[in-house]
Scaffold this motif. Structure first.
Motif, PDB file in Angstrom:
ATOM      1  N   VAL A 189     -22.568  12.321  17.848  1.00  0.00           N
ATOM      2  CA  VAL A 189     -22.758  12.159  19.290  1.00  0.00           C
ATOM      3  C   VAL A 189     -22.950  10.688  19.608  1.00  0.00           C
ATOM      4  CG1 VAL A 189     -25.264  12.497  19.144  1.00  0.00           C
ATOM      5  CG2 VAL A 189     -24.093  12.921  21.314  1.00  0.00           C
ATOM      6  N   THR A 190     -22.387  10.265  20.717  1.00  0.00           N
ATOM      7  CA  THR A 190     -22.602   8.932  21.278  1.00  0.00           C
ATOM      8  C   THR A 190     -22.855   9.123  22.762  1.00  0.00           C
ATOM      9  OG1 THR A 190     -21.106   7.916  19.669  1.00  0.00           O
ATOM     10  CG2 THR A 190     -21.633   6.634  21.644  1.00  0.00           C
ATOM     11  N   GLY A 235     -17.770  13.959  18.319  1.00  0.00           N
ATOM     12  CA  GLY A 235     -16.703  13.724  17.360  1.00  0.00           C
ATOM     13  C   GLY A 235     -17.119  14.175  15.977  1.00  0.00           C
ATOM     14  N   GLU A 236     -16.399  13.706  14.972  1.00  0.00           N
ATOM     15  CA  GLU A 236     -16.685  14.102  13.593  1.00  0.00           C
ATOM     16  C   GLU A 236     -16.660  12.886  12.684  1.00  0.00           C
ATOM     17  OE1 GLU A 236     -15.452  14.858   9.451  1.00  0.00           O
ATOM     18  OE2 GLU A 236     -14.256  13.927  11.057  1.00  0.00           O
ATOM     19  N   ARG A 237     -17.612  12.841  11.761  1.00  0.00           N
ATOM     20  CA  ARG A 237     -17.617  11.789  10.747  1.00  0.00           C
ATOM     21  C   ARG A 237     -18.244  12.342   9.474  1.00  0.00           C
ATOM     22  NH1 ARG A 237     -20.668   8.268  12.980  1.00  0.00           N
ATOM     23  NH2 ARG A 237     -22.560   8.603  11.727  1.00  0.00           N
ATOM     24  N   ALA A 270     -25.572  15.989  14.248  1.00  0.00           N
ATOM     25  CA  ALA A 270     -26.203  17.270  14.559  1.00  0.00           C
ATOM     26  C   ALA A 270     -25.974  18.266  13.431  1.00  0.00           C
ATOM     27  CB  ALA A 270     -25.650  17.841  15.860  1.00  0.00           C
ATOM     28  N   ASP A 271     -26.932  19.166  13.274  1.00  0.00           N
ATOM     29  CA  ASP A 271     -26.758  20.323  12.407  1.00  0.00           C
ATOM     30  C   ASP A 271     -26.212  21.467  13.255  1.00  0.00           C
ATOM     31  OD1 ASP A 271     -27.767  19.020  10.162  1.00  0.00           O
ATOM     32  OD2 ASP A 271     -29.840  19.517  10.702  1.00  0.00           O
ATOM     33  N   PRO A 283     -17.298  20.916  11.981  1.00  0.00           N
ATOM     34  CA  PRO A 283     -16.611  19.832  12.687  1.00  0.00           C
ATOM     35  C   PRO A 283     -15.427  19.311  11.876  1.00  0.00           C
ATOM     36  CG  PRO A 283     -18.925  19.271  12.161  1.00  0.00           C
ATOM     37  CD  PRO A 283     -18.576  20.504  11.425  1.00  0.00           C
ATOM     38  N   ARG A 284     -14.324  19.098  12.573  1.00  0.00           N
ATOM     39  CA  ARG A 284     -13.132  18.491  11.986  1.00  0.00           C
ATOM     40  C   ARG A 284     -12.666  17.393  12.937  1.00  0.00           C
ATOM     41  NH1 ARG A 284     -10.500  21.874   8.288  1.00  0.00           N
ATOM     42  NH2 ARG A 284     -12.128  22.902   7.026  1.00  0.00           N
ATOM     43  N   PRO A 285     -11.821  16.496  12.478  1.00  0.00           N
ATOM     44  CA  PRO A 285     -11.343  15.436  13.376  1.00  0.00           C
ATOM     45  C   PRO A 285     -10.681  15.974  14.642  1.00  0.00           C
ATOM     46  CG  PRO A 285     -10.816  14.893  11.111  1.00  0.00           C
ATOM     47  CD  PRO A 285     -11.372  16.290  11.088  1.00  0.00           C
TER      48      PRO A 285
END
Length: 261
Positions: A166-167, A158-160, A183-184, A241-243
């Motif tokens: 990551v989960t 996901g994105e934050r 992550a990069d 990353p975007r939502p």
């Protein structure tokens, strides 16, 4: 009788005003008809280009919803005569391809083609090339497709705060834990490099071996993920990353945006 002369003299002026008003109205009507004709012609071209784009996408073994094409610039008819179009935008949705046997879902691909050359005969017959001087693309790769490539059951992305998150469940020294981290991202040779370097796990045993195993897990999911081949010879330049998913920015120069006939 002297009072009648001014009224008589005003008649030509009134007739002149009526003629001028009628002429202006006629010009407005003609302008409206030309604008309608211009957009009708643009619609015909948009459908022709959409059909050719659909054929090209199919040649790459990629599936998508019917493409939406919009020809920009006004007036359109002068562009037809010149055989050169200022701007053509193409939107592909529900794009599905495969990478190394894994299905990859791209919810949306936006393509902007600038300074496009296409003869009237090409648009009419569907034969020939539609060449764009420059093409910019923006694709959104679904996180669930990306997670599937990592082949870790239960792992979600996901994105934050602008970072890829990551989960994932993990078993470390017999203790079932939930791992979290970020992550990069980097792009190289059409692949997205994921480097997870800030993993944490609540309840992790305070042992050097446990920390080593967590670091090993981070390395195991830090991989280079190949992206699906994008149409129009687009080369990936940036990912972020975007939502809504992993947004891929790409471009190309002097490429056909149709299937050559």
């Amino acid at each position: 009788m002297a009072e009648a002369y001014p009224a008589y003299e005003d008649r030509p002026r009134r007739r002149g005003r009526k003629v001028l008003i009628g002429f202006v109205v006629l010009l407005l009507v003609l302008a409206g008809l030309l604008a309608v004709a211009d957009r009708v012609a643009a619609g015909v071209a948009e459908r022709a280009i959409a059909d050719q784009v659909r054929q090209q996408v199919a040649k790459q073994d990629v599936q998508s919803a019917p493409p939406k094409v919009d020809v920009g610039g006004f007036p359109f008819l002068t562009q037809v005569i010149a055989g050169r179009y200022q701007h053509i935008s193409i939107v592909l949705t529900d794009v599905q391809g495969s990478v190394q046997g894994d299905a990859v879902r791209v919810p949306r691909l936006d393509v902007d083609a600038r300074n496009v050359t296409a003869s009237l005969d090409t648009l009419r017959s569907g034969r020939g090339d539609v060449i764009a001087e420059s093409v910019d693309g923006r694709a959104t790769v679904a996180y669930d497709s990306l997670a599937k490539m990592l082949d870790r059951p239960g792992l979600t992305l996901g994105e934050r705060d602008g970072k890829l998150t990551v989960t994932a469940p993990a078993d470390i020294l017999g203790v079932k834990l939930t791992v979290h981290g970020t992550a990069d991202l980097a792009v190289a040779n059409g692949k997205v490099a994921l480097r997870f370097n800030e993993l944490t796990a609540e309840g992790l045993p305070n042992l050097p071996l446990a920390k080593t195993l967590l670091a090993n897990y981070a390395r195991s999911i830090s991989v280079k993920v190949p992206l699906p081949a994008l149409p129009f010879q687009l080369s990936v330049r940036k990912v972020e990353p975007r939502p809504e998913g992993l947004v891929v920015t790409a471009d190309a120069q002097h490429v056909p945006i149709n299937s050559a006939g």
